[in-house]
Design a protein around this motif. Structure first.
Motif, PDB file in Angstrom:
ATOM      1  N   GLY A 204      51.025  -5.914   4.512  1.00  0.00           N
ATOM      2  CA  GLY A 204      50.149  -6.062   5.668  1.00  0.00           C
ATOM      3  C   GLY A 204      49.108  -4.979   5.813  1.00  0.00           C
ATOM      4  N   ALA A 205      48.961  -4.099   4.813  1.00  0.00           N
ATOM      5  CA  ALA A 205      48.022  -2.977   4.927  1.00  0.00           C
ATOM      6  C   ALA A 205      46.567  -3.437   4.946  1.00  0.00           C
ATOM      7  N   ASP A 206      46.234  -4.464   4.168  1.00  0.00           N
ATOM      8  CA  ASP A 206      44.841  -4.922   4.112  1.00  0.00           C
ATOM      9  C   ASP A 206      44.355  -5.363   5.487  1.00  0.00           C
ATOM     10  N   GLN A 207      45.166  -6.169   6.169  1.00  0.00           N
ATOM     11  CA  GLN A 207      44.770  -6.658   7.486  1.00  0.00           C
ATOM     12  C   GLN A 207      44.689  -5.521   8.496  1.00  0.00           C
ATOM     13  N   PHE A 208      45.610  -4.560   8.353  1.00  0.00           N
ATOM     14  CA  PHE A 208      45.604  -3.437   9.289  1.00  0.00           C
ATOM     15  C   PHE A 208      44.366  -2.572   9.080  1.00  0.00           C
ATOM     16  N   ARG A 209      44.003  -2.324   7.818  1.00  0.00           N
ATOM     17  CA  ARG A 209      42.791  -1.553   7.539  1.00  0.00           C
ATOM     18  C   ARG A 209      41.569  -2.248   8.131  1.00  0.00           C
ATOM     19  N   ALA A 210      41.494  -3.546   7.951  1.00  0.00           N
ATOM     20  CA  ALA A 210      40.355  -4.290   8.492  1.00  0.00           C
ATOM     21  C   ALA A 210      40.302  -4.165  10.015  1.00  0.00           C
ATOM     22  N   TYR A 211      41.462  -4.158  10.651  1.00  0.00           N
ATOM     23  CA  TYR A 211      41.533  -4.014  12.104  1.00  0.00           C
ATOM     24  C   TYR A 211      41.003  -2.653  12.553  1.00  0.00           C
ATOM     25  N   LEU A 212      41.197  -1.636  11.703  1.00  0.00           N
ATOM     26  CA  LEU A 212      40.679  -0.295  12.007  1.00  0.00           C
ATOM     27  C   LEU A 212      39.233  -0.116  11.563  1.00  0.00           C
ATOM     28  N   GLY A 213      38.667  -1.120  10.921  1.00  0.00           N
ATOM     29  CA  GLY A 213      37.302  -1.003  10.417  1.00  0.00           C
ATOM     30  C   GLY A 213      37.220  -0.200   9.140  1.00  0.00           C
ATOM     31  N   LEU A 214      38.316  -0.196   8.347  1.00  0.00           N
ATOM     32  CA  LEU A 214      38.358   0.518   7.078  1.00  0.00           C
ATOM     33  C   LEU A 214      38.424  -0.476   5.937  1.00  0.00           C
ATOM     34  N   GLN A 215      37.959  -0.066   4.775  1.00  0.00           N
ATOM     35  CA  GLN A 215      38.144  -0.876   3.588  1.00  0.00           C
ATOM     36  C   GLN A 215      38.139   0.019   2.361  1.00  0.00           C
TER      37      GLN A 215
END
Length: 234
Positions: A204-215
């Motif tokens: 679930g890290a990809d979705q969480f990063r996107a939620y923080l505005g990170l990639q």
């Protein structure tokens, strides 16, 4: 009917595990078991938290914990967040491991916090759950450092920080139940991080990063604010 709540709140999709321990975002269905686990965290002679919520009667403790975790969920934003993860040992809820940060995309220095049922203390659980979340913060979110803190009369928390590789980073007075108490801060850099003996599995890290505005700008690189990752084809 849609039942994947991680679409509504991406932290629900996080699952971090290593050996017998799994961390995941606190769901409402976890709260009653979590309240039971919190019934016996520390002896009356120890005050590890700024407010003694663990010493409240059962109903008040339940209401306090529920409000706390609901508030974290509703106020979560990329620039000011608290992420409390329920800790399961062999499937049984035994505590909470969390991290919080302000201006994370710029500062990249989250602070860790936790509590653990007394029945499983002294068995390495506190150390492993801290190692798991630090692995996540460094490897998946690109943290440059991680901090923590403990009152000076809480040797168990201090011992966990030292085992994971944190070093002292200043000492000051902080309020505890309205009274000043000595409190030491600790800081952990990637070069000092004592990783767990087994690999940490993260989902679930990809979705969480996107939620923080990170990639991820490049494979293997630390995550960056999305606006700084420019595709050469643009």
């Amino acid at each position: 009917m849609r039942s994947d709540f991680s679409k509504l709140w991406p932290p629900f999709g996080l699952r971090l595990s290593c050996g017998p321990i799994e961390l995941s975002a606190i769901r409402d269905s976890d709260l009653l078991e979590l309240v039971d686990a919190a019934a016996d965290i520390h002896p009356d002679s120890l005050r590890p938290f700024p407010e003694n919520w663990a010493g409240l009667p059962a109903d008040a403790r339940a209401a306090t914990l529920a409000r706390k975790y609901w508030a974290q969920r509703s106020s979560f934003s990329p620039n000011d967040w608290q992420l409390s993860l329920v800790v399961r040992l062999d499937g049984q809820i035994v505590g909470v491991q969390g991290a919080e940060a302000k201006a994370f995309p710029a500062l990249r220095t989250p602070d860790t916090y936790s509590w653990l049922a007394r029945g499983v203390q002294g068995r390495g659980v506190g150390t492993l759950m801290r190692q798991i979340i630090c692995s996540f913060l460094f490897d998946e979110l690109g943290a440059t450092a991680v901090t923590s803190g403990a009152y000076d009369d809480n040797p168990a928390s201090i011992a966990v920080s030292k085992k994971v590789g944190y070093v002292p980073n200043g000492r000051r007075l902080e309020l505890r139940d309205g009274v000043a108490a000595a409190h030491t801060k600790f800081i952990l850099h990637p070069s000092n991080f004592v990783r767990p003996p087994l690999p940490v599995e993260i989902h679930g890290a990809d979705q969480f990063r996107a939620y923080l505005g990170l990639q991820m700008c490049d494979p293997g690189a630390a995550p960056q604010p999305a606006e700084t990752c420019v595709d050469d084809a643009r």
